[in-house]
Motif scaffolding. Structure first.
Motif, short mmCIF file in Angstrom:
data_model
loop_
_atom_site.label_atom_id
_atom_site.label_comp_id
_atom_site.label_asym_id
_atom_site.label_seq_id
_atom_site.Cartn_x
_atom_site.Cartn_y
_atom_site.Cartn_z
N VAL A 94 0.86 -1.07 -0.06
CA VAL A 94 -0.08 -0.03 -0.31
C VAL A 94 0.99 1.24 0.10
O VAL A 94 1.26 1.88 1.08
N THR A 95 1.36 1.81 -1.25
CA THR A 95 2.30 2.66 -1.36
C THR A 95 1.32 3.87 -1.80
O THR A 95 0.33 3.92 -2.15
N GLU A 96 2.00 5.05 -1.88
CA GLU A 96 1.69 6.35 -2.28
C GLU A 96 1.18 6.19 -3.61
O GLU A 96 0.18 6.74 -3.94
N LEU B 231 -2.07 3.88 -3.89
CA LEU B 231 -3.09 4.64 -3.72
C LEU B 231 -3.77 5.88 -4.64
O LEU B 231 -4.60 5.97 -5.14
N THR B 232 -2.73 6.61 -5.24
CA THR B 232 -3.03 7.43 -5.96
C THR B 232 -3.50 7.04 -7.35
O THR B 232 -4.48 7.79 -7.93
N GLU B 233 -3.08 5.84 -8.03
CA GLU B 233 -3.51 5.09 -8.90
C GLU B 233 -5.03 4.56 -8.83
O GLU B 233 -5.97 4.93 -9.60
N VAL B 234 -5.14 4.22 -7.53
CA VAL B 234 -6.61 3.63 -7.35
C VAL B 234 -7.64 5.00 -7.18
O VAL B 234 -8.72 4.83 -7.74
N ALA B 235 -7.36 6.13 -6.60
CA ALA B 235 -8.05 7.35 -6.42
C ALA B 235 -8.39 7.85 -7.74
O ALA B 235 -9.49 8.30 -7.99
N GLN C 168 -7.42 17.36 -5.49
CA GLN C 168 -7.16 17.74 -4.03
C GLN C 168 -7.83 16.78 -3.25
O GLN C 168 -7.44 16.01 -2.37
N LEU C 169 -9.13 16.20 -3.50
CA LEU C 169 -10.11 15.64 -2.81
C LEU C 169 -9.09 14.01 -3.04
O LEU C 169 -9.34 13.40 -2.00
N ARG C 170 -8.89 13.76 -4.13
CA ARG C 170 -8.32 12.54 -4.44
C ARG C 170 -6.92 12.12 -3.34
O ARG C 170 -6.90 11.18 -2.99
N GLU D 52 -3.82 10.29 1.73
CA GLU D 52 -3.35 10.89 2.97
C GLU D 52 -4.07 10.12 4.20
O GLU D 52 -3.50 9.93 5.27
N ALA D 53 -5.36 9.77 4.07
CA ALA D 53 -6.08 9.06 5.14
C ALA D 53 -5.62 7.76 5.13
O ALA D 53 -5.39 6.98 6.24
N LEU D 54 -5.56 7.06 3.88
CA LEU D 54 -5.07 5.51 3.98
C LEU D 54 -3.70 5.20 4.26
O LEU D 54 -3.40 4.12 4.81
#
Length: 283
Positions: free
Chosen positions: A199-201, A204-208, A227-229, A234-236
């Motif tokens: 679970v890397t940054e 998570l960026t790709e998933v969002a 910004q919302l993505r 940042e939460a996960l």
């Protein structure tokens, strides 16, 4: 990016869920479970489905394929159920489709045994996304071709309903005492060692990025959908690193049903050993 298809026929509602999803056919000749933007829970349910569903798939868990589904409300004109008609009218445009698994059965702990490794992976994943809807009362899991599949991730990431308190909410512990897989001795420590480093940054960026812009626009406190993505990332991200230390797995509560897992497994669900099976997809 999620595949985009067009709904061509509304088949039937699924009344097990509060959001009244429906089975629909699409122009790719596939059959999907559609979840609607016009349902009472709103578009954040669909955002959670995409982020958590895509994340689960990237981690090797079995989650049905997701698709963006365009809906023309005219397909609901012949629907005799007034509630369904109103839902379709309110959901014109982009909705979410989940690959329909024909012949699948709802998970039953008395009929299907899960090994500690697989149970640990699911419990750890649910702790990461703060899934409050995988209890023994409502497992939200299916058995398909002898394998365990995860569905319905709309009731996750509770913090995105109150972004000002998101950081504190995402830092909270996870009580898995009522989790549907708690009786199977889930090996959470092994799951964390295996999955947390994935679970890397970037992941998570790709998933969002798979969430359509139109489900993210006009969120109070955010100037852009990007910004919302970023807020989801940042939460996960920090939660993935430490949530295994804050998972509670207590014993059965007084009102739980029998916790004797698998006593019918050999008779009802002949299957391969899940500990040695491929976790990443369907058979």
């Amino acid at each position: 990016m999620l595949q985009e298809v067009v709904a061509t026929r509304y088949v039937t509602p699924l009344r097990e869920g509060g959001s009244l999803p429906g089975i629909v056919e699409a122009d790719d000749l596939g059959t999907y479970v559609m979840k609607f933007t016009g349902a009472g829970q709103g578009r954040k349910t669909l955002v959670a489905e995409v982020i958590c569903g895509q994340l689960g798939r990237r981690l090797g868990l079995r989650v049905p394929d997701l698709a963006q589904m365009q809906l023309d409300p005219v397909i609901g004109l012949a629907e005799p159920d007034q509630e369904v008609q109103e839902l379709l009218k309110a959901s014109g445009g982009l909705n979410l489709g989940m690959d329909f698994l024909p012949g699948s059965l709802g998970f039953d702990a008395l009929a299907y045994q899960v090994g500690p490794r697989e149970a640990g992976r699911v419990v750890w994943f649910d702790a990461l996304i703060n899934n409050v809807d995988r209890s023994w009362r409502n497992p939200n899991m299916l058995i398909w071709h002898g394998d365990l599949w995860l569905i319905d991730h709309g009731a996750t990431m509770i913090w995105h309903h109150n972004w000002p308190g998101a950081q504190a909410s995402a830092a909270k512990a996870y009580n898995a005492s009522d989790h549907a897989l708690a009786p199977f001795a889930p090996d959470v420590a092994a799951a964390a060692a295996e999955l947390a480093p994935l679970v890397t940054e970037d992941l998570l960026t790709e998933v969002a990025a798979d969430v359509p812009d139109e489900w993210l626009v006009d969120e109070p406190g955010f100037d852009s959908t990007d910004q919302l993505r970023r807020a989801y990332v940042e939460a996960l991200l920090p939660r993935a690193a430490t949530i295994h230390e804050r998972i509670t797995l207590d014993g059965p509560t007084a009102d739980k049903p029998s916790q004797a897992p698998g006593w019918l497994t050999e008779r009802l669900v002949p299957r391969r050993d899940t500990e040695n099976s491929d976790e990443s997809g369907r058979s």
